[in-house]
Structures are given as C-alpha cells and as structure tokens.
Design a protein around this motif. Structure first.
Motif, PDB file in Angstrom:
ATOM      1  N   TYR A 126       0.810  -1.228   0.000  1.00 57.33           N
ATOM      2  CA  TYR A 126       0.000   0.000   0.000  1.00 57.33           C
ATOM      3  C   TYR A 126       0.844   1.279   0.000  1.00 57.33           C
ATOM      4  O   TYR A 126       0.305   2.375   0.141  1.00 57.33           O
ATOM      5  CB  TYR A 126      -0.917   0.029   1.223  1.00 57.33           C
ATOM      6  N   SER A 127       2.148   1.152  -0.130  1.00 59.33           N
ATOM      7  CA  SER A 127       3.021   2.329  -0.024  1.00 59.33           C
ATOM      8  C   SER A 127       2.779   3.336  -1.130  1.00 59.33           C
ATOM      9  O   SER A 127       2.645   2.965  -2.295  1.00 59.33           O
ATOM     10  CB  SER A 127       4.496   1.912  -0.127  1.00 59.33           C
ATOM     11  N   THR A 168      -5.911   4.946   2.012  1.00 59.02           N
ATOM     12  CA  THR A 168      -7.087   4.072   1.972  1.00 59.02           C
ATOM     13  C   THR A 168      -6.714   2.641   2.341  1.00 59.02           C
ATOM     14  O   THR A 168      -7.581   1.830   2.616  1.00 59.02           O
ATOM     15  CB  THR A 168      -7.708   4.051   0.570  1.00 59.02           C
ATOM     16  N   LEU A 169      -5.410   2.328   2.302  1.00 58.49           N
ATOM     17  CA  LEU A 169      -4.969   0.941   2.520  1.00 58.49           C
ATOM     18  C   LEU A 169      -5.802  -0.027   1.694  1.00 58.49           C
ATOM     19  O   LEU A 169      -6.271  -1.049   2.195  1.00 58.49           O
ATOM     20  CB  LEU A 169      -5.032   0.588   4.007  1.00 58.49           C
ATOM     21  N   GLY A 170      -6.013   0.338   0.445  1.00 59.20           N
ATOM     22  CA  GLY A 170      -6.707  -0.553  -0.477  1.00 59.20           C
ATOM     23  C   GLY A 170      -8.219  -0.491  -0.386  1.00 59.20           C
ATOM     24  O   GLY A 170      -8.922  -1.191  -1.114  1.00 59.20           O
ATOM     25  N   GLY A 171      -8.771   0.310   0.499  1.00 58.44           N
ATOM     26  CA  GLY A 171     -10.230   0.287   0.777  1.00 58.44           C
ATOM     27  C   GLY A 171     -11.060   0.989  -0.285  1.00 58.44           C
ATOM     28  O   GLY A 171     -10.566   1.385  -1.314  1.00 58.44           O
TER      29      GLY A 171
END
Lengths: 207, 207
Positions: free
Chosen positions: A173-174, A204-207
């Motif tokens: 997620y960087s 968002t950490l992928g969200g």
C-alpha cells in the motif's frame, strides 16, 4: 502535516552519479554514506518512527566484483555509523552466503544503540525470493522480514519508477515518491518535498 | 520500440470521475467498461502478449453496497465482453465468498475464446493476502496467481502512485507509469505515452 510512520529508502543512482563526475562506477557508493546519515538525522527530527534502507540485493552481487566490494563496504560503514547513534538497528538479508559481509552478522538481531527510539532496518544481501521463503516454486511459511512493518512512503532516488524487488509485502500500500537526482546528490529538500506530497495523499490501505 | 510482454492495468478514478460530472459515485464504473475494450484492441494491435486488469479487491467490497454492486456488475460485463473476443481469459480472486459474482465462476479456469492469442487475467475479489496464502501469520505454500507471469509495466489511471495491493510478487520489477486522468477518460494516447516511456527504461530485473 501528516508524517509517515515508516519510510522506505531506495538510494539509487550511485554509479550514474560517479560516471557523471568522470569517476569509475564503483566510486559512487562511498559518496552515498554521508547522505544516509543526514537523512537519518532529518527523519529523527521529523518524528519518523521507522526507516528501511535498501542496501544491496542478491541480484546486485552478480555485478563486477570491484562494484560488489564497493557497495558492500559502503553498507558496512553505514551500519557502523548508525550504530553510533540512537537507533534500534536490524540488518536483514541472506546471511548463508559468502556475499553477506561478516562484519554485519552481529547486527542480524535487533539491538538498541544509544537511547534507541527509531527502528532502522537495513537490507543487506536481500532478495524478495528469500524474503518470501521461495524454494522450488513453494513459498512460506513465514516472511523473513516479519519484524519489518508496513511501509507508508517509499522514496526512491535516481529516477526509476519501480520497486526493484524492495519488500513486496510491506510495500503493498506504499505511496511512491521518485526523485530524479542521484542518491549522492541528496538534499534535505528532497525529503521535505516527498513528505509534503505524501501528506496530501489519501490513505485508503486498499479500501 | 521495445514493447512490454505483460502489462498490468489499474483503472482507478471511476468515482472521482463521476463526482466531477455531478453524478453519484457508483455511476463511474459503468463508464469504465468501454475504455477497457478499447485498451484490449489497442494492446492486441501493439503485440502485447498478456494483460492483467485490476477489477476489484476484497478491501473494495467494504464500500457501500450500492458501489459494490456497481463495480461488481461492471466487472461481470467486462469479462463477458472480453469473452466475445480472441483471448485466453482467466478470472482470479477469492471465490469462496459471497462477494465473488456467481456469473464469473465459469471463468476461473483459463479458457480460450475465439482464436485466443492474448492472455487476459482479470482480478475479481482479489486480495494480496489471499494470493500469498496468508493465514494466521503464515504464508504459502503456493501463489494463488501462479499462472500470472511477471509484469513488465503497470499503468495506473487516476494519479495515485502506488500498487494498492496489486499482485505484489508479479510486480517486484515492474516499471510504473501513472496517468493523472481518471480511467473513464481513457484515451489511446495514454497507452502510447506509457509504452514510449517504458521503451526508454533500462530493464535490469534487479541486477
């Protein structure tokens, strides 16, 4: 300003820097140590908790031996310099290989130096295949770098827009910030620019 | 010009595009199908062997259900459209979840459609943790996406400079090209620019 907890550092461009100065390629690495120390002090001042330096990889060791010796020596010097500061230092990489510098073996367990306070991970003879435990097509059962946390911001010097095998799991997620200047031409402004850019990104950490 | 063998596509920005048009966020996804088809034809013309589309992830399914239904439906439509073309199509993702669209289950083994000739991988309800077989802190023994090859070039629309969990293992050496425009505003020029940039990068595979 939102400050990343953990930054990854890809200090690329040492050889191109040396060529540009009319020097031999391998001369670049020795000029990469002092930028690392300036960066360390800057990150402490900014309140960054954890830093991971991409020292050298198993792939890199296939280069001519004069280069290999130069970057290996520069990593040893850098780790020894850092051990004189306040840091919780850990060197990670494939130790079961002649390419792993003997001088760095004492650092392969995390130790506190000085007053500690900042985790520093230094990748030496690292390989993502090794990290994932890849063998005969199978992976696992555990990341070799399980002690390294998720990376918020990767800063890469030298203009390439890629991870080059750097910690694939911690970097999922960087945010990636690329600086065209070569690593030996490091200036604190590079880091200020990277962090200012990062602070404007949504997380968002992928969200 | 050096053409990448395998490109990864992160078609981001659908919701921001819709908001910019005064529409509801979820309206963006349906406008992302036709760009994908134009891109498919363009890549065939350019002689690219393999493409991987980032459809949606397990993380994405935590969004409001109206969005979830919209992006899920768009992925179903896109796969069905692609199955009318010449392609070797494979849908990959966590099928053991209600979030995986029933209509796509027949595509979870690779099939040739038409005259085949281009591998297309479509990630649906994908998660990097699932891919690595991560469970209770252990990984392995095999990548769930073992059938997906190394990616040369990742093209991301929507301005974010990150992988967002996209195929961490296949992307270890990928060059990353980011387009600020949102995915529904796709134009072929984006791809020409990405490939022209890619063709000027050195390929070292970490060496």
């Amino acid at each position: 300003m939102r400050i990343p907890k953990h930054i990854g550092i890809i200090p690329d461009g040492n050889r191109r820097w040396a060529l540009g100065k009319g020097m031999e390629k391998e001369a670049g690495y020795d000029n990469g140590i002092s930028p690392g120390m300036v960066l360390y002090h800057l990150c402490r001042k900014l309140g960054i908790n954890e830093m991971t330096f991409y020292g050298f990889t198993v792939d890199n060791t296939k280069r001519p031996s004069i280069q290999r010796e130069a970057f290996s020596k520069a990593c040893v010097k850098a780790v020894e310099e850092l051990s004189k500061e306040d840091a919780e230092l850990l060197v990670l990489g494939k130790t079961t290989s002649a390419m792993f510098p003997e001088e760095l073996k004492p650092y392969t367990n995390r130790h506190q130096f000085g007053n500690g306070g900042m985790k520093i991970n230094f990748l030496v003879n690292y390989s993502w295949e090794w990290d994932l435990g890849l063998q005969d097509g199978a992976i696992g059962p555990k990341l070799k770098t399980a002690d390294v946390s998720r990376i918020d911001l990767v800063i890469r010097w030298g203009g390439r827009r890629r991870l080059s095998g750097f910690l694939p799991v911690q970097s999922v997620y960087s945010d990636m910030y690329v600086i065209d200047d070569y690593w030996p031409d490091f200036t604190p402004q590079h880091v200020y620019d990277a962090i200012e850019w990062y602070s404007k990104q949504d997380v968002t950490l992928g969200g």
